[in-house]
Design an enzyme around this catalytic site. Sequence first.
Site, short mmCIF file in Angstrom:
data_model
loop_
_atom_site.label_atom_id
_atom_site.label_comp_id
_atom_site.label_asym_id
_atom_site.label_seq_id
_atom_site.Cartn_x
_atom_site.Cartn_y
_atom_site.Cartn_z
N ASP A 194 0.82 -1.21 0.00
CA ASP A 194 0.00 0.00 0.00
C ASP A 194 0.85 1.26 0.00
O ASP A 194 0.36 2.34 -0.33
CB ASP A 194 -0.94 -0.01 1.22
CG ASP A 194 -1.97 1.10 1.17
OD1 ASP A 194 -2.67 1.21 0.14
OD2 ASP A 194 -2.06 1.86 2.15
N MET A 275 -8.14 5.74 2.69
CA MET A 275 -8.22 6.93 1.84
C MET A 275 -6.95 7.19 1.05
O MET A 275 -6.90 8.14 0.26
CB MET A 275 -8.52 8.16 2.72
CG MET A 275 -9.89 8.14 3.36
SD MET A 275 -11.24 8.15 2.16
CE MET A 275 -10.98 9.73 1.37
N ARG A 276 -5.92 6.37 1.24
CA ARG A 276 -4.67 6.64 0.53
C ARG A 276 -4.86 6.56 -0.98
O ARG A 276 -4.26 7.33 -1.74
CB ARG A 276 -3.57 5.67 0.97
CG ARG A 276 -2.23 5.95 0.31
CD ARG A 276 -1.10 5.10 0.86
NE ARG A 276 -0.65 5.62 2.14
CZ ARG A 276 -0.70 4.94 3.28
NH1 ARG A 276 -1.20 3.72 3.30
NH2 ARG A 276 -0.27 5.47 4.39
N ALA A 277 -5.73 5.66 -1.44
CA ALA A 277 -5.96 5.52 -2.88
C ALA A 277 -6.52 6.81 -3.47
O ALA A 277 -6.12 7.23 -4.56
CB ALA A 277 -6.90 4.35 -3.15
N VAL A 280 -3.65 9.37 -3.65
CA VAL A 280 -2.68 9.03 -4.70
C VAL A 280 -3.28 9.28 -6.08
O VAL A 280 -2.61 9.82 -6.97
CB VAL A 280 -2.23 7.56 -4.56
CG1 VAL A 280 -1.42 7.13 -5.78
CG2 VAL A 280 -1.41 7.38 -3.29
#
Length: 676
Positions: A194, A275-277, A280
Amino acid sequence: MTSTPFPFTAVVGQDDLRLALLLNAVSPAVGGVLVRGEKGTAKSTAVRALSALLPPVAVVPGCRFSCAPDAPDPGCPDGPHEPGTGTRRPARMVELPVGASEDRLVGALDIERALAEGVKAFEPGLLADAHRGILYVDEVNLLHDHLVDLLLDAAAMGASYVEREGVSVRHASKFLLVGTMNPEEGELRPQLLDRFGLTVEVAASREPDQRVEVVRRRLAHDDDPAGFAARWAGEEADVRARIVAARELLPSVVLGDAALRQIAATCAAFEVDGMRADIVMARTATALAAWAGRTDVLAEDVRQAALLALPHRRRRNPFDAPGLDEDKLDETLDEFGDQGDDDPDPDPDPGPDGPGGGGGRPPEQGPEDGAGDAGPPPEAGTGDDPGPAPAGGGTGERSAVRPAEPFRTKVLSVPGLGEGTAGRRSRARTEHGRTTGDRRPRGALTKLHLAATVRAAAPHQRERGRAGRGLVVRRDDLRQATREGREGNLVLFVVDASGSMAARQRMSAVKGAVLSLLLDAYQRRDKVGLVTFRGSAADVALPPTSSVDAAAARLESLPTGGRTPLAAGLLKAHEVLRVERLRDPARRALVVVVTDGRATGGVEPVALAGRAARLFAAEGTASVVVDCESGPIRLGLAGQLAGELGGTAVTLDELRADSIAGLVKDVRETGSRRAA
């Protein structure tokens, strides 16, 4: 290796790979790239060539930690630095070897000077060298767990901490993380997976003309590296200038509400975790617009960002193939797109350096199109069902059946205390874990046992002339802490695929059980191997590997039928272990035999199987027999086989984690009795 690297712009095809690397060069905040693919597909070549395209870095003269002159790190070990003008040097690409030590990665303190003089004598590691540059890990999936943990900490905090018994050093460490891997050799831990902003799947082209061009350029470079690089110097300069221009344009790019809605809707539609997606994807879409020479983010940018940022975040277990349903992606983008405000032109002109749209592709110099994405051919043995196999272990064959749903298994572990590769299965002496004792260091001191060091130094203080409160410590006083943790093992599956196992419902349950054990092996960082036996022989379906994906693929395509050459299966497994001990003598093995215990075919098959089983018992190899016998009348042959192996037998039902509490205890006690 030649001293002149292969030019980035001379790489043939591999458009997605080159684009992902260039987007990170434009916006390091994208978060790095993970490159997955078969060997020989220019993964490392492209990554190593990227550093030559990056703009130079301004640094404080003499600072070993690459502090920026206009905003130096206030906690820099070489500081404090006064803001001012600095010098410029080329951007660095630092390679982290898979077998590197912890001290090589984070740096090392001189413990003797720290204790005796109170001096923080610090030698920087690779994380310091990579600050404001690229940290490249080839075969990142084989990186040891403790190094992965350090990378995760540094990536999350933007700093590296080195601590030894209360003495600590901190320095900034912000880097572009790039990893390459061959999925056949094993998967990444989800936490590290991730951390990579983007992922790219690469494969060799199946187009003859493109393969010809690859060979032609490779040979030309090997014959005359400097001359080959000179011929591509113009293209390299153009891309370098385009990166600089895109970096300057990046702050002006506007990410509108329509694009944000599409990003959020896409991440929700594909059910990615956290929420990282979303973040990014937003950064990637912005970088795509800047790379294309635009100040507005279009739907095409969002689509390309999703294809790069989401595939590796959708995996729920190691057997899920990465990738996105592009039809579903297009439907989501259409549904949540702004119908009136976006430019209706689907192919805006980004300028002379590349095609338009959200793809923002790098300029092409060579044959058309990138490498193909064709996957490997389907496994053999998955054809039409030829009909039922004859009863009683006949020679008929059934086609492969799908495994039942996997489940959480009981922990199977090897008895005793090993010294193998760090993992999560069996007890072992490791560099990381709970402290169990001390010893004199062999080589560099890595884990100080403070109390033992003080005890060793205390009797000699008077003769060493100690006058103050400090302790006079010599090299001979230092003691290394011995620690106990967990190791990964070689789990070798020996699977009966004979006619006696061929009932479809039964074989589906057997495959489901083996698949469950493979999932457990993935989580515990084991190597796995697969031996199957049926008909008149045994086969090594998968030599020992770290890739549980490959084992699962072989298992799913496994047909059944024929007699039961149990002895052949055991002898083949014994030979696999013999060879593996020569390659990796420290890794202990656990043999898991999946069978109903029957042996047919040849002369005295039962006696021959017993003799083969006793070979494992004589060598003290840990073993478990998964008893697949079913029906109202049971012969108990699997239990007899377990006795010959010196192991234990469990039924398919007992293998489940919620079935019996004593399974691990049984395996260990059996091993203890055998050792006694």
